[in-house]
Write a protein that holds these residues in place. Structure first.
Motif, PDB file in Angstrom:
ATOM      1  N   MET A   1      47.540  88.926  51.910  1.00  0.00           N
ATOM      2  CA  MET A   1      46.735  88.569  50.735  1.00  0.00           C
ATOM      3  C   MET A   1      45.705  87.507  51.121  1.00  0.00           C
ATOM      4  N   LYS A   2      44.447  87.776  50.812  1.00  0.00           N
ATOM      5  CA  LYS A   2      43.390  86.829  51.137  1.00  0.00           C
ATOM      6  C   LYS A   2      43.421  85.614  50.211  1.00  0.00           C
ATOM      7  N   LYS A   3      42.903  84.509  50.728  1.00  0.00           N
ATOM      8  CA  LYS A   3      42.730  83.294  49.932  1.00  0.00           C
ATOM      9  C   LYS A   3      41.268  82.883  50.055  1.00  0.00           C
ATOM     10  N   ILE A   4      40.505  83.146  48.988  1.00  0.00           N
ATOM     11  CA  ILE A   4      39.056  82.909  49.005  1.00  0.00           C
ATOM     12  C   ILE A   4      38.706  81.771  48.051  1.00  0.00           C
ATOM     13  N   ILE A   5      37.866  80.879  48.525  1.00  0.00           N
ATOM     14  CA  ILE A   5      37.344  79.799  47.686  1.00  0.00           C
ATOM     15  C   ILE A   5      35.837  79.973  47.569  1.00  0.00           C
ATOM     16  N   HIS A   6      35.336  79.899  46.354  1.00  0.00           N
ATOM     17  CA  HIS A   6      33.884  79.856  46.143  1.00  0.00           C
ATOM     18  C   HIS A   6      33.544  78.462  45.628  1.00  0.00           C
ATOM     19  N   VAL A   7      32.743  77.739  46.405  1.00  0.00           N
ATOM     20  CA  VAL A   7      32.327  76.388  46.029  1.00  0.00           C
ATOM     21  C   VAL A   7      30.885  76.433  45.555  1.00  0.00           C
ATOM     22  N   ASP A   8      30.640  75.854  44.389  1.00  0.00           N
ATOM     23  CA  ASP A   8      29.302  75.866  43.794  1.00  0.00           C
ATOM     24  C   ASP A   8      28.968  74.449  43.344  1.00  0.00           C
ATOM     25  N   MET A   9      27.941  73.873  43.929  1.00  0.00           N
ATOM     26  CA  MET A   9      27.526  72.527  43.545  1.00  0.00           C
ATOM     27  C   MET A   9      27.030  72.524  42.100  1.00  0.00           C
ATOM     28  N   ASP A  10      27.274  71.421  41.404  1.00  0.00           N
ATOM     29  CA  ASP A  10      26.888  71.321  39.997  1.00  0.00           C
ATOM     30  C   ASP A  10      25.439  70.833  39.877  1.00  0.00           C
ATOM     31  N   ALA A  11      24.564  71.718  39.344  1.00  0.00           N
ATOM     32  CA  ALA A  11      23.151  71.356  39.133  1.00  0.00           C
ATOM     33  C   ALA A  11      22.618  70.616  40.360  1.00  0.00           C
ATOM     34  N   PHE A  12      22.674  71.268  41.499  1.00  0.00           N
ATOM     35  CA  PHE A  12      22.521  70.620  42.795  1.00  0.00           C
ATOM     36  C   PHE A  12      21.247  69.785  42.935  1.00  0.00           C
ATOM     37  N   TYR A  13      20.087  70.414  42.800  1.00  0.00           N
ATOM     38  CA  TYR A  13      18.839  69.688  43.042  1.00  0.00           C
ATOM     39  C   TYR A  13      18.725  68.464  42.130  1.00  0.00           C
ATOM     40  N   VAL A  14      18.983  68.679  40.859  1.00  0.00           N
ATOM     41  CA  VAL A  14      18.796  67.582  39.909  1.00  0.00           C
ATOM     42  C   VAL A  14      19.877  66.515  40.097  1.00  0.00           C
ATOM     43  N   SER A  15      21.063  66.910  40.531  1.00  0.00           N
ATOM     44  CA  SER A  15      22.121  65.930  40.785  1.00  0.00           C
ATOM     45  C   SER A  15      21.758  65.029  41.959  1.00  0.00           C
ATOM     46  N   VAL A  16      21.109  65.605  42.967  1.00  0.00           N
ATOM     47  CA  VAL A  16      20.639  64.795  44.095  1.00  0.00           C
ATOM     48  C   VAL A  16      19.595  63.792  43.612  1.00  0.00           C
ATOM     49  N   GLU A  17      18.699  64.241  42.744  1.00  0.00           N
ATOM     50  CA  GLU A  17      17.656  63.342  42.226  1.00  0.00           C
ATOM     51  C   GLU A  17      18.250  62.202  41.419  1.00  0.00           C
ATOM     52  N   GLY A 141      36.155  77.999  42.628  1.00  0.00           N
ATOM     53  CA  GLY A 141      37.000  79.067  42.142  1.00  0.00           C
ATOM     54  C   GLY A 141      37.889  79.541  43.281  1.00  0.00           C
ATOM     55  N   VAL A 142      39.146  79.807  42.981  1.00  0.00           N
ATOM     56  CA  VAL A 142      40.105  80.244  43.995  1.00  0.00           C
ATOM     57  C   VAL A 142      40.709  81.562  43.539  1.00  0.00           C
ATOM     58  N   ALA A 143      40.673  82.574  44.408  1.00  0.00           N
ATOM     59  CA  ALA A 143      41.202  83.888  44.043  1.00  0.00           C
ATOM     60  C   ALA A 143      41.496  84.689  45.307  1.00  0.00           C
ATOM     61  N   PRO A 144      42.325  85.726  45.183  1.00  0.00           N
ATOM     62  CA  PRO A 144      42.582  86.601  46.332  1.00  0.00           C
ATOM     63  C   PRO A 144      41.508  87.661  46.518  1.00  0.00           C
ATOM     64  N   ILE A 145      40.534  87.710  45.606  1.00  0.00           N
ATOM     65  CA  ILE A 145      39.465  88.701  45.638  1.00  0.00           C
ATOM     66  C   ILE A 145      38.130  87.963  45.625  1.00  0.00           C
ATOM     67  N   LYS A 146      37.207  88.374  46.474  1.00  0.00           N
ATOM     68  CA  LYS A 146      35.971  87.626  46.695  1.00  0.00           C
ATOM     69  C   LYS A 146      35.166  87.406  45.415  1.00  0.00           C
ATOM     70  N   TYR A 147      34.857  88.480  44.696  1.00  0.00           N
ATOM     71  CA  TYR A 147      33.979  88.296  43.539  1.00  0.00           C
ATOM     72  C   TYR A 147      34.652  87.479  42.444  1.00  0.00           C
ATOM     73  N   GLY A 228      40.280  95.730  40.741  1.00  0.00           N
ATOM     74  CA  GLY A 228      40.690  94.703  41.692  1.00  0.00           C
ATOM     75  C   GLY A 228      40.335  95.018  43.120  1.00  0.00           C
ATOM     76  N   VAL A 229      39.336  95.902  43.309  1.00  0.00           N
ATOM     77  CA  VAL A 229      38.933  96.300  44.655  1.00  0.00           C
ATOM     78  C   VAL A 229      37.663  95.550  45.063  1.00  0.00           C
ATOM     79  N   ASP A 230      37.772  94.750  46.106  1.00  0.00           N
ATOM     80  CA  ASP A 230      36.619  94.072  46.701  1.00  0.00           C
ATOM     81  C   ASP A 230      37.010  93.711  48.134  1.00  0.00           C
ATOM     82  N   ASP A 231      36.782  94.639  49.032  1.00  0.00           N
ATOM     83  CA  ASP A 231      37.210  94.474  50.421  1.00  0.00           C
ATOM     84  C   ASP A 231      36.175  93.771  51.293  1.00  0.00           C
ATOM     85  N   ARG A 232      35.091  93.308  50.697  1.00  0.00           N
ATOM     86  CA  ARG A 232      34.062  92.645  51.493  1.00  0.00           C
ATOM     87  C   ARG A 232      34.620  91.386  52.151  1.00  0.00           C
TER      88      ARG A 232
END
Length: 352
Positions: A1-17, A141-147, A228-232
């Motif tokens: 079983m895969k363990k995939i994490i998707h990390v997304d910065m919060d309002a990245f450009y404006v947060s840096v500013e 986000g943490v899931a066993p499926i990429k999307y 639940g199919v995403d084999d990428r």
């Protein structure tokens, strides 16, 4: 079983500013655009979003919704530098990293022994490290499926984590709105709703044959995702497919001769400059012209060719312009497509 994490910065450009200029804190702020010239916003903070302001919104519309909106110019070199530091943090946890842009990435931690192999604890520690070292927040986000990892990263924003354990995948998909699936845009979602297809369970109740006949490739994709199919795999490198440049005008333009002058004197030279390094070991396989009209509808015309040819571009512009049926033009763009280079595909990393 895969363990995939998707990390997304919060309002990245404006947060840096805001990080670099604390006086902007607790105020509605957006990056891009100008009060004196037309344009669109790159991103905005969550305070601005409470007023209905959104990324890619025309500046004029954003200011109507939020007159006190503070506009700051973008600093792409700074964002790239910060993004490189985020990448360094990711690499402490895994070397299987797929960047999607400067501010988001997939990480495959299936074989990681950190924190007893817990993807949830790894995600928490990644977000903690980003905040402590860069004073920026990220959601994951943490899931066993990429999307599903990507879908999950948006559910507890900002500065939050959402986990979909393997045993909860089916029930999560059943209750997931189809518009959450990457690739399902506004127009497609409206068509799905018209067919009484709103949730994952609605797709599950349909047949693959019906979905494929009704929606083509998208129908098959929906069936797979809701099954639940995403084999990428998480791809550690990716090949750039195009290079382009575009310009939004201070005032709408009606005269095609003016558009041609801008195309050949401004946009094409810039396109040639930007594409130079990509053409050292790649070839052009198409030319394209993009036109956005005053009502924000846009069209693109492309032609298969191996060079930047002004006569071809002139014809593409003419055809694209004619689709407006007399409407003025607010934006003009030009791009080239790049042919695949199989030998270099595994070596070309996405720019961070």
């Amino acid at each position: 079983m895969k363990k995939i994490i998707h990390v997304d910065m919060d309002a990245f450009y404006v947060s840096v500013e805001i990080r670099d200029n604390p006086s902007l804190a607790n105020k509605p702020v957006a990056v891009g655009g100008s009060r004196k010239a037309r344009g669109v916003l790159s991103t905005c903070n969550y305070i601005a979003r409470e007023f209905g302001v959104r990324s890619a919104m025309p500046t004029s519309v954003a200011l109507q919704k939020c007159p006190n909106l503070i506009l700051v110019p973008g600093r792409m070199e700074v964002y790239k530098s910060v993004s490189a530091k985020i990448r360094e943090i990711f690499e402490r946890y895994t070397n299987i990293i797929e960047p999607l842009s400067l501010d988001e990435a997939y990480l495959d931690v299936s074989n990681s022994q950190l924190f007893g192999g817990s993807a949830t604890l790894i995600a928490q520690d990644i977000c903690r490290s980003i905040y402590e070292e860069l004073q920026l927040t990220a959601s994951a986000g943490v899931a066993p499926i990429k999307y599903l990892a990507k879908v999950a990263s948006d559910l507890n924003k900002p500065n939050g984590i959402y986990v979909i354990p393997p045993n909860d995948v089916d029930s999560f998909i059943d209750n997931m709105e189809l518009k959450k699936i990457p690739g399902v845009g506004k127009v497609t979602n409206e068509k799905l709703l018209a067919d009484n297809l709103q949730y994952g369970r609605d797709i599950k109740a349909s047949s693959l044959e019906y979905l494929a006949s009704r929606y083509g490739k998208l129908g098959r994709l929906l069936w797979e995702r809701c099954s639940g199919v995403d084999d990428r795999p998480v791809m550690t490198s990716r090949e750039r497919k195009s290079v382009g440049v575009e310009r939004t005008f201070p005032e709408d333009i009606f005269d095609i001769s003016v558009l041609e002058e801008i195309l050949f004197k401004k946009l094409v030279p810039e396109l040639e400059r930007r594409s130079e390094r990509h053409l050292k070991d790649r070839a052009i396989n198409k030319l394209g012209v993009k036109v956005k009209f005053s009502d924000f509808h846009q069209t693109t015309k492309e032609f298969a060719t191996d060079r930047i040819d002004n006569s071809i571009l002139s014809e593409l512009l003419s055809e694209a312009f004619s689709r407006g049926n007399g409407k003025r033009v607010r934006l003009l763009g030009v791009h080239i497509g790049l042919s695949p280079n199989k030998e270099d595909t595994e070596q070309i990393s996405f720019e961070w």
